[in-house]
Design a protein around this motif. Sequence first.
Motif, PDB file in Angstrom:
ATOM      1  N   ALA A  51       3.840   5.223  11.478  1.00 56.07           N
ATOM      2  CA  ALA A  51       2.932   4.039  11.454  1.00 56.07           C
ATOM      3  C   ALA A  51       1.960   3.888  10.554  1.00 56.07           C
ATOM      4  O   ALA A  51       1.753   2.506  10.033  1.00 56.07           O
ATOM      5  CB  ALA A  51       2.206   4.379  12.697  1.00 56.07           C
ATOM      6  N   ARG A  52       1.567   4.815   9.728  1.00 60.16           N
ATOM      7  CA  ARG A  52       0.358   4.736   8.569  1.00 60.16           C
ATOM      8  C   ARG A  52       1.225   3.842   7.527  1.00 60.16           C
ATOM      9  O   ARG A  52       0.844   3.124   6.839  1.00 60.16           O
ATOM     10  CB  ARG A  52      -0.087   5.988   8.389  1.00 60.16           C
ATOM     11  N   THR A  53       2.565   4.513   7.345  1.00 55.52           N
ATOM     12  CA  THR A  53       3.406   3.879   6.267  1.00 55.52           C
ATOM     13  C   THR A  53       3.777   2.518   6.450  1.00 55.52           C
ATOM     14  O   THR A  53       3.483   1.699   5.525  1.00 55.52           O
ATOM     15  CB  THR A  53       4.655   4.631   6.159  1.00 55.52           C
ATOM     16  N   ARG A  54       3.994   2.032   7.568  1.00 50.66           N
ATOM     17  CA  ARG A  54       4.253   0.820   8.032  1.00 50.66           C
ATOM     18  C   ARG A  54       2.932  -0.232   7.664  1.00 50.66           C
ATOM     19  O   ARG A  54       2.981  -1.266   7.089  1.00 50.66           O
ATOM     20  CB  ARG A  54       4.562   0.550   9.548  1.00 50.66           C
ATOM     21  N   HIS A  55       1.886   0.451   7.957  1.00 53.19           N
ATOM     22  CA  HIS A  55       0.595  -0.362   7.682  1.00 53.19           C
ATOM     23  C   HIS A  55       0.505  -0.557   6.239  1.00 53.19           C
ATOM     24  O   HIS A  55       0.126  -1.641   5.845  1.00 53.19           O
ATOM     25  CB  HIS A  55      -0.560   0.574   8.243  1.00 53.19           C
ATOM     26  N   VAL A  56       0.627   0.522   5.335  1.00 50.77           N
ATOM     27  CA  VAL A  56       0.424   0.306   3.941  1.00 50.77           C
ATOM     28  C   VAL A  56       1.610  -0.700   3.314  1.00 50.77           C
ATOM     29  O   VAL A  56       1.198  -1.443   2.439  1.00 50.77           O
ATOM     30  CB  VAL A  56       0.568   1.575   3.140  1.00 50.77           C
ATOM     31  N   ALA A  57       2.669  -0.441   3.890  1.00 46.59           N
ATOM     32  CA  ALA A  57       3.915  -1.482   3.392  1.00 46.59           C
ATOM     33  C   ALA A  57       3.405  -2.992   3.849  1.00 46.59           C
ATOM     34  O   ALA A  57       3.582  -3.939   2.884  1.00 46.59           O
ATOM     35  CB  ALA A  57       5.054  -1.164   4.095  1.00 46.59           C
ATOM     36  N   ARG A  58       2.926  -3.193   4.906  1.00 46.58           N
ATOM     37  CA  ARG A  58       2.246  -4.529   5.317  1.00 46.58           C
ATOM     38  C   ARG A  58       1.385  -4.879   4.378  1.00 46.58           C
ATOM     39  O   ARG A  58       1.334  -6.145   3.633  1.00 46.58           O
ATOM     40  CB  ARG A  58       1.842  -4.584   6.689  1.00 46.58           C
ATOM     41  N   GLN A  59       0.411  -4.177   3.874  1.00 44.62           N
ATOM     42  CA  GLN A  59      -0.571  -4.698   3.133  1.00 44.62           C
ATOM     43  C   GLN A  59      -0.313  -4.578   1.576  1.00 44.62           C
ATOM     44  O   GLN A  59      -0.570  -5.688   0.984  1.00 44.62           O
ATOM     45  CB  GLN A  59      -1.948  -3.297   2.956  1.00 44.62           C
ATOM     46  N   LEU A  60       0.570  -3.888   1.086  1.00 48.62           N
ATOM     47  CA  LEU A  60       1.236  -4.278   0.032  1.00 48.62           C
ATOM     48  C   LEU A  60       1.967  -5.557  -0.195  1.00 48.62           C
ATOM     49  O   LEU A  60       1.923  -6.104  -1.146  1.00 48.62           O
ATOM     50  CB  LEU A  60       2.458  -2.936  -0.489  1.00 48.62           C
TER      51      LEU A  60
END
Length: 281
Positions: A51-60
Amino acid sequence: MSPLRLGYGTNGLTDLRLEDALRLLADLGYDGVGLTLDHMHLDPLAPDLAARTRHVARQLHRLGLAVTVETGARYVLDPRRKHGPSLLDDDPDARWARVRLLIRSVRVAADLGAHAVHCFSGPRPAGLDQDTAWKRLADALGPVLDAAEDTGVPLAVEPEPGHLLATLTDFHRLRTELGDPEPLGLTLDIGHCQCLEPLPPADCVRAAAPWLRHVQIEDMRRGVHEHLPFGDGEIDFPPVLDALAATGYQGLTVVELPRHSHAGPELAAQSMRFLRNGGTR
Protein backbone atom coordinates in the motif's frame (compact mmCIF):
# COMPACT_ATOMS: atom_id res chain seq x y z
CA MET A 1 23.45 12.84 -28.44
CA SER A 2 20.70 12.21 -25.87
CA PRO A 3 20.00 14.82 -23.17
CA LEU A 4 20.73 13.51 -19.70
CA ARG A 5 17.85 12.74 -17.36
CA LEU A 6 18.93 14.09 -13.99
CA GLY A 7 17.95 12.78 -10.59
CA TYR A 8 18.90 13.27 -6.96
CA GLY A 9 19.35 10.56 -4.34
CA THR A 10 17.02 10.47 -1.35
CA ASN A 11 19.97 9.29 0.76
CA GLY A 12 21.06 12.93 0.52
CA LEU A 13 17.64 14.17 1.68
CA THR A 14 17.11 12.07 4.80
CA ASP A 15 16.14 15.12 6.88
CA LEU A 16 13.05 15.52 4.68
CA ARG A 17 9.90 13.44 4.59
CA LEU A 18 9.81 11.47 1.36
CA GLU A 19 6.80 13.37 0.01
CA ASP A 20 8.55 16.69 0.70
CA ALA A 21 11.75 15.45 -0.93
CA LEU A 22 9.93 14.37 -4.08
CA ARG A 23 8.09 17.69 -4.36
CA LEU A 24 11.37 19.55 -3.88
CA LEU A 25 13.06 17.63 -6.69
CA ALA A 26 10.14 18.15 -9.05
CA ASP A 27 10.10 21.87 -8.27
CA LEU A 28 13.84 22.10 -8.98
CA GLY A 29 13.35 20.52 -12.40
CA TYR A 30 14.81 17.07 -11.77
CA ASP A 31 13.64 14.30 -14.08
CA GLY A 32 13.69 11.64 -11.41
CA VAL A 33 14.90 10.31 -8.09
CA GLY A 34 17.26 7.67 -6.78
CA LEU A 35 15.06 6.22 -4.03
CA THR A 36 16.98 4.47 -1.25
CA LEU A 37 14.64 2.10 0.57
CA ASP A 38 15.25 2.92 4.23
CA HIS A 39 13.42 3.38 7.53
CA MET A 40 12.60 7.03 6.77
CA HIS A 41 11.84 6.60 3.05
CA LEU A 42 9.57 3.72 1.99
CA ASP A 43 10.81 1.29 4.65
CA PRO A 44 11.08 -2.11 2.95
CA LEU A 45 10.63 -4.02 6.22
CA ALA A 46 7.67 -2.16 7.76
CA PRO A 47 4.05 -3.35 7.44
CA ASP A 48 1.80 -2.50 4.49
CA LEU A 49 4.66 -2.18 2.02
CA ALA A 50 2.41 -2.77 -0.99
CA ALA A 51 0.00 0.00 0.00
CA ARG A 52 2.81 2.41 0.80
CA THR A 53 4.49 1.59 -2.50
CA ARG A 54 1.27 2.33 -4.41
CA HIS A 55 1.06 5.70 -2.62
CA VAL A 56 4.63 6.60 -3.64
CA ALA A 57 3.98 5.40 -7.20
CA ARG A 58 0.99 7.74 -7.45
CA GLN A 59 3.03 10.66 -6.17
CA LEU A 60 5.86 9.96 -8.61
CA HIS A 61 3.31 9.86 -11.43
CA ARG A 62 1.69 13.14 -10.37
CA LEU A 63 5.07 14.86 -10.16
CA GLY A 64 6.37 13.39 -13.42
CA LEU A 65 9.41 11.82 -11.74
CA ALA A 66 11.17 8.70 -12.98
CA VAL A 67 12.77 6.46 -10.35
CA THR A 68 15.63 4.08 -9.70
CA VAL A 69 15.51 1.97 -6.54
CA GLU A 70 18.74 2.02 -4.55
CA THR A 71 19.56 -0.50 -1.82
CA GLY A 72 22.48 1.14 -0.01
CA ALA A 73 20.69 1.95 3.26
CA ARG A 74 23.34 1.76 5.96
CA TYR A 75 21.50 0.06 8.82
CA VAL A 76 18.23 -1.20 7.39
CA LEU A 77 19.02 -4.86 8.19
CA ASP A 78 21.41 -4.58 11.14
CA PRO A 79 21.31 -1.55 13.47
CA ARG A 80 24.87 -2.21 14.62
CA ARG A 81 26.68 -3.07 11.40
CA LYS A 82 26.89 -0.64 8.48
CA HIS A 83 25.64 -2.30 5.27
CA GLY A 84 25.46 -5.61 7.12
CA PRO A 85 24.82 -8.36 6.48
CA SER A 86 26.14 -8.44 2.93
CA LEU A 87 25.91 -10.92 0.09
CA LEU A 88 29.31 -12.23 1.23
CA ASP A 89 28.55 -12.73 4.92
CA ASP A 90 30.00 -15.91 6.43
CA ASP A 91 26.62 -16.79 7.93
CA PRO A 92 24.37 -18.23 5.18
CA ASP A 93 21.23 -17.10 7.01
CA ALA A 94 22.60 -13.56 7.11
CA ARG A 95 23.42 -13.69 3.40
CA TRP A 96 19.87 -14.84 2.73
CA ALA A 97 18.50 -11.84 4.66
CA ARG A 98 20.29 -9.58 2.17
CA VAL A 99 19.07 -11.67 -0.76
CA ARG A 100 15.48 -11.43 0.49
CA LEU A 101 15.82 -7.66 0.83
CA LEU A 102 17.10 -7.36 -2.75
CA ILE A 103 14.30 -9.54 -4.11
CA ARG A 104 11.79 -7.40 -2.23
CA SER A 105 13.47 -4.30 -3.64
CA VAL A 106 13.14 -5.64 -7.18
CA ARG A 107 9.42 -6.17 -6.64
CA VAL A 108 9.02 -2.69 -5.16
CA ALA A 109 10.88 -1.32 -8.17
CA ALA A 110 8.51 -3.09 -10.52
CA ASP A 111 5.50 -1.66 -8.67
CA LEU A 112 7.01 1.83 -8.88
CA GLY A 113 7.84 1.51 -12.58
CA ALA A 114 11.55 1.93 -11.82
CA HIS A 115 14.06 1.51 -14.62
CA ALA A 116 16.61 -0.39 -12.47
CA VAL A 117 17.50 -1.68 -9.00
CA HIS A 118 20.96 -0.86 -7.69
CA CYS A 119 23.04 -3.05 -5.36
CA PHE A 120 26.65 -3.80 -4.42
CA SER A 121 28.66 -6.83 -3.31
CA GLY A 122 29.92 -5.90 0.16
CA PRO A 123 33.50 -6.30 1.40
CA ARG A 124 35.24 -9.68 1.38
CA PRO A 125 35.16 -11.14 4.91
CA ALA A 126 38.53 -11.64 6.61
CA GLY A 127 39.95 -15.06 5.86
CA LEU A 128 37.73 -15.71 2.83
CA ASP A 129 39.75 -16.44 -0.31
CA GLN A 130 38.98 -14.60 -3.55
CA ASP A 131 37.65 -17.53 -5.56
CA THR A 132 35.27 -18.60 -2.80
CA ALA A 133 34.11 -15.00 -2.38
CA TRP A 134 33.27 -14.67 -6.07
CA LYS A 135 31.38 -17.96 -6.06
CA ARG A 136 29.49 -16.86 -2.95
CA LEU A 137 28.53 -13.59 -4.62
CA ALA A 138 27.37 -15.29 -7.80
CA ASP A 139 25.30 -17.82 -5.85
CA ALA A 140 23.68 -15.09 -3.76
CA LEU A 141 22.75 -13.00 -6.78
CA GLY A 142 21.13 -15.89 -8.63
CA PRO A 143 17.68 -15.56 -7.00
CA VAL A 144 17.83 -11.78 -7.30
CA LEU A 145 18.51 -12.02 -11.01
CA ASP A 146 15.62 -14.47 -11.33
CA ALA A 147 13.34 -11.84 -9.76
CA ALA A 148 14.79 -9.19 -12.06
CA GLU A 149 14.05 -11.35 -15.09
CA ASP A 150 10.52 -12.10 -13.87
CA THR A 151 9.70 -8.42 -13.34
CA GLY A 152 11.64 -6.97 -16.26
CA VAL A 153 13.56 -4.62 -13.94
CA PRO A 154 17.34 -4.93 -14.48
CA LEU A 155 19.74 -5.32 -11.57
CA ALA A 156 22.49 -2.68 -11.71
CA VAL A 157 25.52 -3.76 -9.65
CA GLU A 158 27.79 -0.96 -8.45
CA PRO A 159 31.57 -1.24 -8.16
CA GLU A 160 32.23 0.14 -4.68
CA PRO A 161 35.67 1.04 -3.24
CA GLY A 162 36.65 -1.41 -0.52
CA HIS A 163 34.23 -4.10 -1.70
CA LEU A 164 34.94 -7.39 -3.45
CA LEU A 165 33.43 -5.90 -6.60
CA ALA A 166 35.30 -2.58 -6.63
CA THR A 167 36.12 -1.84 -10.28
CA LEU A 168 34.81 -2.22 -13.80
CA THR A 169 37.19 -5.17 -14.23
CA ASP A 170 35.50 -6.80 -11.24
CA PHE A 171 32.08 -6.23 -12.79
CA HIS A 172 33.17 -8.12 -15.88
CA ARG A 173 34.46 -10.96 -13.69
CA LEU A 174 30.98 -11.20 -12.13
CA ARG A 175 29.39 -11.24 -15.59
CA THR A 176 31.65 -14.16 -16.51
CA GLU A 177 30.95 -16.01 -13.25
CA LEU A 178 27.20 -15.71 -13.91
CA GLY A 179 27.30 -16.51 -17.63
CA ASP A 180 26.43 -12.92 -18.70
CA PRO A 181 22.70 -12.99 -17.80
CA GLU A 182 20.45 -10.49 -19.55
CA PRO A 183 19.07 -8.85 -16.36
CA LEU A 184 22.58 -8.02 -15.04
CA GLY A 185 23.67 -4.44 -15.64
CA LEU A 186 25.97 -1.86 -14.15
CA THR A 187 25.67 1.13 -11.85
CA LEU A 188 28.53 3.47 -12.70
CA ASP A 189 29.47 5.97 -10.00
CA ILE A 190 31.48 8.78 -11.61
CA GLY A 191 33.21 9.68 -8.35
CA HIS A 192 34.34 6.09 -7.87
CA CYS A 193 35.93 6.23 -11.32
CA GLN A 194 37.98 9.24 -10.21
CA CYS A 195 38.79 7.52 -6.92
CA LEU A 196 40.29 4.26 -8.15
CA GLU A 197 39.81 3.36 -11.83
CA PRO A 198 42.93 3.46 -14.06
CA LEU A 199 40.99 5.28 -16.80
CA PRO A 200 39.73 8.87 -16.53
CA PRO A 201 35.99 9.08 -15.72
CA ALA A 202 34.95 10.00 -19.27
CA ASP A 203 36.79 6.96 -20.62
CA CYS A 204 35.13 4.80 -17.96
CA VAL A 205 31.74 5.98 -19.23
CA ARG A 206 32.60 4.97 -22.77
CA ALA A 207 34.00 1.59 -21.66
CA ALA A 208 30.92 0.88 -19.52
CA ALA A 209 28.30 2.08 -22.02
CA PRO A 210 26.94 -1.32 -23.17
CA TRP A 211 26.07 -2.33 -19.60
CA LEU A 212 24.93 1.00 -18.11
CA ARG A 213 21.61 0.74 -16.29
CA HIS A 214 22.13 3.42 -13.63
CA VAL A 215 24.56 6.31 -13.09
CA GLN A 216 25.50 8.10 -9.90
CA ILE A 217 27.41 11.36 -10.01
CA GLU A 218 29.28 13.58 -7.58
CA ASP A 219 32.77 15.04 -7.21
CA MET A 220 35.68 13.09 -5.70
CA ARG A 221 39.46 13.10 -5.33
CA ARG A 222 41.90 10.45 -6.47
CA GLY A 223 42.39 7.75 -3.86
CA VAL A 224 39.87 9.20 -1.38
CA HIS A 225 36.40 7.66 -1.20
CA GLU A 226 34.50 10.77 -0.12
CA HIS A 227 31.41 11.96 -2.01
CA LEU A 228 31.79 15.71 -2.53
CA PRO A 229 29.59 18.49 -3.91
CA PHE A 230 30.44 19.55 -7.45
CA GLY A 231 33.54 21.74 -7.53
CA ASP A 232 35.00 20.41 -4.28
CA GLY A 233 36.90 17.55 -5.91
CA GLU A 234 39.09 16.95 -8.96
CA ILE A 235 36.74 15.73 -11.70
CA ASP A 236 36.59 17.56 -15.04
CA PHE A 237 32.86 17.23 -15.64
CA PRO A 238 32.19 18.55 -19.18
CA PRO A 239 33.92 15.54 -20.84
CA VAL A 240 32.06 13.17 -18.50
CA LEU A 241 28.65 14.68 -19.29
CA ASP A 242 29.45 14.70 -23.01
CA ALA A 243 30.47 11.03 -22.85
CA LEU A 244 27.26 10.09 -21.03
CA ALA A 245 25.12 11.93 -23.56
CA ALA A 246 26.99 10.32 -26.46
CA THR A 247 26.27 6.79 -25.22
CA GLY A 248 22.53 7.26 -25.67
CA TYR A 249 22.01 6.16 -22.06
CA GLN A 250 18.34 6.72 -21.18
CA GLY A 251 18.35 6.01 -17.44
CA LEU A 252 18.77 8.50 -14.63
CA THR A 253 22.01 10.24 -13.72
CA VAL A 254 21.55 10.67 -9.97
CA VAL A 255 23.46 13.06 -7.72
CA GLU A 256 24.84 10.98 -4.83
CA LEU A 257 25.65 13.01 -1.69
CA PRO A 258 24.67 10.73 1.20
CA ARG A 259 26.70 12.59 3.83
CA HIS A 260 25.24 16.01 3.07
CA SER A 261 21.62 15.60 4.04
CA HIS A 262 21.85 18.52 6.47
CA ALA A 263 22.21 20.78 3.41
CA GLY A 264 20.18 18.63 1.01
CA PRO A 265 17.72 21.20 -0.38
CA GLU A 266 20.47 23.75 -1.04
CA LEU A 267 22.81 21.18 -2.60
CA ALA A 268 20.02 19.77 -4.76
CA ALA A 269 19.48 23.26 -6.18
CA GLN A 270 23.21 23.89 -6.64
CA SER A 271 23.73 20.51 -8.28
CA MET A 272 20.94 21.12 -10.76
CA ARG A 273 22.42 24.47 -11.78
CA PHE A 274 25.88 22.90 -12.16
CA LEU A 275 24.73 19.99 -14.30
CA ARG A 276 22.37 22.05 -16.46
CA ASN A 277 25.32 24.39 -17.06
CA GLY A 278 27.29 21.52 -18.59
CA GLY A 279 29.41 20.80 -15.54
CA THR A 280 30.88 24.26 -15.07
CA ARG A 281 30.27 26.86 -12.40
